[in-house]
Scaffold this active site. Structure first.
Site, PDB file in Angstrom:
ATOM      1  N   ASP A 149     -48.598  -8.791 -45.351  1.00  0.00           N
ATOM      2  CA  ASP A 149     -47.166  -9.106 -45.216  1.00  0.00           C
ATOM      3  C   ASP A 149     -46.932 -10.567 -44.807  1.00  0.00           C
ATOM      4  O   ASP A 149     -47.890 -11.335 -44.669  1.00  0.00           O
ATOM      5  CB  ASP A 149     -46.585  -8.119 -44.187  1.00  0.00           C
ATOM      6  CG  ASP A 149     -45.170  -7.683 -44.519  1.00  0.00           C
ATOM      7  OD1 ASP A 149     -44.476  -8.414 -45.238  1.00  0.00           O
ATOM      8  OD2 ASP A 149     -44.765  -6.608 -44.038  1.00  0.00           O
ATOM      9  N   ASP A 204     -37.135  -5.757 -49.477  1.00  0.00           N
ATOM     10  CA  ASP A 204     -37.446  -4.319 -49.403  1.00  0.00           C
ATOM     11  C   ASP A 204     -36.443  -3.444 -50.169  1.00  0.00           C
ATOM     12  O   ASP A 204     -35.246  -3.703 -50.187  1.00  0.00           O
ATOM     13  CB  ASP A 204     -37.454  -3.856 -47.938  1.00  0.00           C
ATOM     14  CG  ASP A 204     -38.660  -4.377 -47.180  1.00  0.00           C
ATOM     15  OD1 ASP A 204     -39.395  -5.233 -47.718  1.00  0.00           O
ATOM     16  OD2 ASP A 204     -38.872  -3.926 -46.048  1.00  0.00           O
TER      17      ASP A 204
HETATM   18  C1  GLA Z   1     -41.969  -5.595 -44.548  1.00  0.00           C
HETATM   19  C2  GLA Z   1     -42.506  -5.062 -45.866  1.00  0.00           C
HETATM   20  C3  GLA Z   1     -42.371  -3.533 -45.882  1.00  0.00           C
HETATM   21  C4  GLA Z   1     -43.134  -2.942 -44.721  1.00  0.00           C
HETATM   22  C5  GLA Z   1     -42.661  -3.553 -43.412  1.00  0.00           C
HETATM   23  C6  GLA Z   1     -43.546  -3.170 -42.242  1.00  0.00           C
HETATM   24  O1  GLA Z   1     -40.615  -5.407 -44.436  1.00  0.00           O
HETATM   25  O2  GLA Z   1     -41.817  -5.628 -46.940  1.00  0.00           O
HETATM   26  O3  GLA Z   1     -42.836  -3.010 -47.104  1.00  0.00           O
HETATM   27  O4  GLA Z   1     -44.513  -3.162 -44.907  1.00  0.00           O
HETATM   28  O5  GLA Z   1     -42.645  -4.973 -43.466  1.00  0.00           O
HETATM   29  O6  GLA Z   1     -43.108  -3.719 -41.046  1.00  0.00           O
END
Ligand code: GLA
Length: 400
Positions: A149, A204
């Protein structure tokens, strides 16, 4: 001198052999399950073991969902005195190795999550400064997939940070899929093909068909908003390097039609298919969507071409995807909230994939296999003339 050249040759061959182990890990888009969309950081070994069991008993593993990925929140809040990451002892009292062994014993592969920053997005210890040490631990735990990430990364550049971790994984020597998750903000499609096997194309996803939800500093995107963004990136996708429009929300609250549309369009876009629902409690309808072999075969087609939007007429989208052996997939999608008539004359429309040079031979008669009903709906000699309900698709494989 000859001796030095010989040593050099042996050294280069060894290095090449290591790099080669990482080839072919994702010749088709990766498939699996990830804990984040439903459980966030509320994860533990019981959930993961049960999920592994259901991946097998539901038929998902045999349909292709092989990677079980533990997302954010698996680690303890502090590294140990040697700087190693340790799993949260309350969530994973038996340790990670035992859990990984259990998942492997089910014929599945194990994935994990960390972050290029000092802390993960949920504020657990990040990997910055520990890249080689963390990679060596993942290899020792027999991990098969790393999602990486991009939170808390002030002062570092994405290309450099992801390249460092990619090198660390190669040095650790265990083939792992490297899933780049910086939400498309540093245009990974321009530089990440040699670095990882998939990169997130957008922010997301959330389980709504068509809107944006603002969290102030970032926006969560609905299914169709993600499709809008991912569509422009098709030239960058191909075997071994995929655009990732994020994990699936099938079974997480949208309607049956919307879930089918979401799954269909992910398949048309050759997207990684990473389920994000609680598969232990899914309905038969959800299971049938996720395990639909005809739709999965379109996603996983070995030609590896991301499909394209052929036309958009007043909220009716028409998508095509060239498949191996001259076959095609076609998907008609009603984005609007009203029923829509669909008319498509296969003999008059010329479908060409200008980017990759494929052309649908309209002079031939193609049988139309309806991938959702499993029935043959006649052939392309007759125009398609049907009604689509709001947010519904009709999707075909055009047989040769
Ligand atoms: C980000 C990623 C998600 C998830 C969260 C975890 O937002 O894009 O897919 O992995 O972090 O904290």
């Amino acid at each position: 001198m000859k001796k030095i050249i010989c040593y050099l040759f042996v050294f280069i061959s060894l290095f090449d052999a290591d790099a080669q182990k990482f080839e072919g890990l994702a010749s088709t888009p990766p498939m699996g399950w990830n804990s984040w969309n439903t459980f966030q950081t509320n994860i533990n070994e019981k959930l993961i073991r049960e999920t592994a069991d259901v991946l097998v008993s539901s038929g998902m593993r045999d349909a292709g969902y092989t990677y079980l990925v533990l997302d954010d929140g698996w680690m303890a809040m502090e590294r140990d005195s040697q700087g190693n990451l340790v799993p949260d002892p309350k969530k994973f009292p038996s340790g990670l190795k035992a859990l990984v062994d259990y998942v492997h014993s089910k014929g599945l592969k194990f994935g994990m999550y960390n972050c290029a920053g000092t802390l993960t997005c949920a504020k657990y210890p990040g990997t910055r400064g520990y890249e080689y040490q963390d990679a060596a631990n993942y290899a020792a735990w027999n991990i098969d997939y790393l999602k990486y990430d991009w939170c808390n990364t002030t002062g570092i550049t994405a290309k450099e940070a992801y390249t460092t971790m990619s090198k660390a994984l190669k040095k650790a020597g265990r083939p792992m899929i490297f899933s780049i998750c910086e939400w498309g903000v540093n245009k990974p499609w321009q530089w990440a093909a040699p670095v990882g096997q998939l990169w997130r194309a957008t922010e997301d996803i959330y389980q709504v068909f068509d809107s944006v939800h603002s969290y102030g500093t970032w926006d969560a995107l609905s299914v169709m908003r993600i499709v809008d963004q991912n569509d422009s990136l098709r030239r960058y996708a191909g075997p071994g390097h995929w655009n990732d429009p994020d994990m699936l929300e099938v079974g997480n609250g949208m309607s049956y039609a919307e879930d089918k549309t979401h799954f269909s369009i992910w398949a048309m876009m050759a997207a990684p298919l990473i389920a994000g629902n609680d598969i232990r409690n899914m309905t038969q309808q959800t299971r049938d969507i996720l395990t639909n072999r005809s739709v999965i075969a379109i996603d996983q087609d070995p030609l590896g071409v991301q499909g394209f939007k052929f036309a958009e007429i007043d909220s009716l989208q028409i998508w095509f995807k060239p498949l191996q052996n001259g076959e095609w997939a076609a998907c008609f999608l009603n984005r609007s909230s009203r029923p829509r008539q669909v008319y498509f004359n296969w003999k008059e429309e010329q479908v060409t994939d200008k980017l990759y040079g494929y052309e649908l031979d309209r002079n031939k008669t193609h049988r139309l296999c309806n991938v959702w009903t499993g029935k043959t709906d006649g052939n392309t000699d007759k125009p398609l003339n049907t009604m689509l309900q709001p947010h519904e698709v009709i999707m075909y494989r055009l047989l040769k």
